[in-house]
Design an enzyme around this catalytic site. Structure first.
Site, PDB file in Angstrom:
ATOM      1  N   LYS A  10     -26.618 139.778 -29.932  1.00 39.27           N
ATOM      2  CA  LYS A  10     -26.708 140.079 -31.374  1.00 39.27           C
ATOM      3  C   LYS A  10     -27.755 139.156 -31.972  1.00 39.27           C
ATOM      4  O   LYS A  10     -28.091 138.111 -31.421  1.00 39.27           O
ATOM      5  CB  LYS A  10     -25.370 139.863 -32.094  1.00 39.27           C
ATOM      6  CG  LYS A  10     -24.786 138.427 -32.047  1.00 39.27           C
ATOM      7  CD  LYS A  10     -25.290 137.477 -33.127  1.00 39.27           C
ATOM      8  CE  LYS A  10     -24.655 136.100 -33.023  1.00 39.27           C
ATOM      9  NZ  LYS A  10     -25.404 135.033 -33.727  1.00 39.27           N
ATOM     10  N   ASP A 136     -17.592 134.954 -33.554  1.00 40.81           N
ATOM     11  CA  ASP A 136     -18.303 136.237 -33.538  1.00 40.81           C
ATOM     12  C   ASP A 136     -17.909 137.141 -32.373  1.00 40.81           C
ATOM     13  O   ASP A 136     -18.578 138.141 -32.111  1.00 40.81           O
ATOM     14  CB  ASP A 136     -19.827 136.061 -33.653  1.00 40.81           C
ATOM     15  CG  ASP A 136     -20.393 135.082 -32.657  1.00 40.81           C
ATOM     16  OD1 ASP A 136     -19.677 134.765 -31.700  1.00 40.81           O
ATOM     17  OD2 ASP A 136     -21.545 134.654 -32.837  1.00 40.81           O
TER      18      ASP A 136
END
Ligand code: C5P
Length: 285
Positions: A10, A136
């Site tokens: 990401k 995350d």
């Protein structure tokens, strides 16, 4: 039965830190985007209760690896401590780079083991397990483009952007320890937090120049202060042909060059500069 999961990287196209919380973590307002660059995790059930993790040289293969901890957390949660698995992790995402590689591997382990162990864990349980593993990890259960609030685990999906972003990821030889970057952030905390609205409008309209003007990372200031090589590298990369903007990924140390097209990103990946590694990739909606 064996399952192969993609564990994508990401980057944060927007990362504001409105405030520090009483629990030591920081409140985030972030836009996560999945990238094409990905690790691969192959998972098979074992007949015994062993968790065996194969990783390349240098990475931990026991409880210090988030993949191992994800497996342990899932079988404990299911009250099935006798379940065993063989996991083979093939890394493409550098560690310590702010690309979420370890977190994504852990989320891939949760998804894959839920299948091979036939647990059918409810999505909200998987989300809770993921959030406990790291701030995350939950994003990677679904990936794509999502807004993250809270520690980054309070997620809402965003509409697909009108176009993919072509990126060159440049990896310095050092990593940035996330806790150190957050600690150095204190004097830089905003009095008026920014909003990602302008970025989201630019992504929706497919306006690349507006995207380049509105991507943002509050963690850049503290990371650049701690690692002065980063702003120097940023300035050098910004002069390369086709580079619209250079932004730190998460808490670093990866620098993300937003480029006009795949060819410009590829040229940087082929020749990033002395002592640097780089790859060309793009965002995945
Ligand atoms: O949750 P994760 O393991 O990714 O966080 C690593 C460290 O980064 C935390 O221990 C904390 O120091 C810092 N952090 C934070 N606020 C967040 C996420 C991480 O302060 N929202």
């Amino acid at each position: 039965m064996s399952v192969i999961e993609r564990a994508p990287a990401k980057t944060n196209l927007f990362l504001e830190v409105p405030r520090r919380r009483d629990d030591g973590f920081h409140e985030l307002d972030t836009v996560f985007s999945e990238l094409e660059l990905a690790d691969t995790l192959e998972v098979a059930a074992r007949q015994d209760d062993q968790l065996v993790l194969h990783v390349g040289a240098g990475a931990p293969s026991g409880p210090d690896n988030l993949v191992w901890r994800a497996a342990e957390a899932l079988r404990q949660d299911a009250k099935r401590p006798n379940l065993g698995a063989e996991l083979t992790l093939t890394k493409a995402i550098p560690a310590g780079g702010g690309l979420g590689g370890g977190s994504s591997d852990a989320a891939a382990a949760l998804r894959a083991l839920d299948q091979v162990w036939r647990l059918e864990t409810p999505p909200e349980r998987l989300h809770a397990l993921a959030s406990a593993l790291g701030s995350d990890v939950a994003f990677f259960l679904r990936g794509g483009l999502q807004r993250g609030l809270g520690r980054g685990e309070v997620l809402s999906p965003l509409p697909s952007p009108a176009l993919p972003l072509h990126l060159a990821l440049v990896f310095p030889a050092f990593g940035c320890p996330t806790p150190d970057v957050f600690r150095a952030l204190r004097p830089h905390l905003p009095t008026e937090p920014r909003s990602p609205d302008a970025l989201l409008a630019a992504l929706g309209a497919g306006d690349l120049d507006a995207v380049a003007k509105t991507v943002f990372n509050r963690l850049e200031a503290p990371a650049f202060e701690l690692f002065p090589a980063l702003p120097r590298l940023r300035d050098a990369l910004a002069t390369r042909p086709g580079v619209l903007r250079v932004l730190l990924s998460g808490s670093g140390s990866t620098l993300v060059c937003l480029t006009t097209d795949a060819a410009a990103a590829g040229a940087i990946a082929d020749d990033p500069g002395a002592d640097l590694r780089a790859v060309a990739t793009r965002t995945v909606a």
